[in-house]
Motif scaffolding. Structure first.
Motif, mmCIF file in Angstrom:
data_model
loop_
_atom_site.group_PDB
_atom_site.id
_atom_site.type_symbol
_atom_site.label_atom_id
_atom_site.label_comp_id
_atom_site.label_asym_id
_atom_site.label_seq_id
_atom_site.Cartn_x
_atom_site.Cartn_y
_atom_site.Cartn_z
ATOM 1 N N CYS A 42 0.856 -1.188 0.000
ATOM 2 C CA CYS A 42 0.000 0.000 0.000
ATOM 3 C C CYS A 42 0.891 1.237 0.000
ATOM 4 N N GLY A 43 0.474 2.265 -0.715
ATOM 5 C CA GLY A 43 1.243 3.497 -0.770
ATOM 6 C C GLY A 43 1.188 4.298 0.515
ATOM 7 N N TYR A 44 0.196 4.048 1.357
ATOM 8 C CA TYR A 44 0.032 4.820 2.596
ATOM 9 C C TYR A 44 0.643 4.124 3.806
ATOM 10 N N CYS A 45 0.295 2.841 4.003
ATOM 11 C CA CYS A 45 0.763 2.165 5.220
ATOM 12 C C CYS A 45 1.896 1.176 4.955
ATOM 13 N N GLY A 46 2.109 0.759 3.697
ATOM 14 C CA GLY A 46 3.190 -0.155 3.364
ATOM 15 C C GLY A 46 2.868 -1.621 3.550
ATOM 16 N N GLY A 104 -15.497 0.515 -3.910
ATOM 17 C CA GLY A 104 -14.430 -0.180 -4.612
ATOM 18 C C GLY A 104 -13.039 0.210 -4.158
ATOM 19 N N SER A 105 -12.916 1.232 -3.332
ATOM 20 C CA SER A 105 -11.599 1.635 -2.840
ATOM 21 C C SER A 105 -11.191 0.749 -1.669
ATOM 22 N N LEU A 106 -9.923 0.832 -1.311
ATOM 23 C CA LEU A 106 -9.410 0.020 -0.222
ATOM 24 C C LEU A 106 -9.223 0.867 1.032
ATOM 25 N N ARG A 107 -9.456 0.239 2.185
ATOM 26 C CA ARG A 107 -9.253 0.890 3.476
ATOM 27 C C ARG A 107 -8.100 0.179 4.164
#
Length: 72
Positions: free
Chosen positions: A46-50, A62-65
Motif C-alpha cells: 500500500c502506498g500509505y501504510c506499506g 471499490g476503494s481500499l481501506r
C-alpha cells in the motif's frame, strides 16, 4: 577409404532439415530448460501504510481501506 556422405544424404537420414538442425543444436547448446518450479506472485504494498494490499478491506465504492484506519 570410406566416403563421406553428402549433406543432402545426412539430412535425409536424420528425417528432414528440422531434425538435422535440431540434433546439431542440441549437441551444441544442450537440452531445453523447462519448468523452474512454482513462482510466488509479487506482493504489492500500500502506498500509505506499506502493508500488502490483500490485507486491506474493500469499501462499497471499490476503494481500499487500510487495516490500521478506524472504521467510518
Amino acid at each position: 577409404m570410406t566416403q563421406n556422405k553428402t549433406l543432402r544424404e545426412r539430412i535425409r537420414e536424420a528425417g528432414g532439415l528440422y531434425s538435422y538442425v535440431n540434433s546439431r543444436l542440441i549437441k551444441i547448446a544442450g537440452p531445453a530448460q523447462v519448468g523452474g518450479g512454482p513462482k510466488e506472485l509479487p506482493v504489492h504494498p500500500c502506498g500509505y501504510c506499506g502493508r500488502p494490499k490483500d490485507e486491506h478491506i474493500e469499501r462499497d465504492d471499490g476503494s481500499l481501506r487500510c487495516p490500521s484506519e478506524p472504521v467510518e
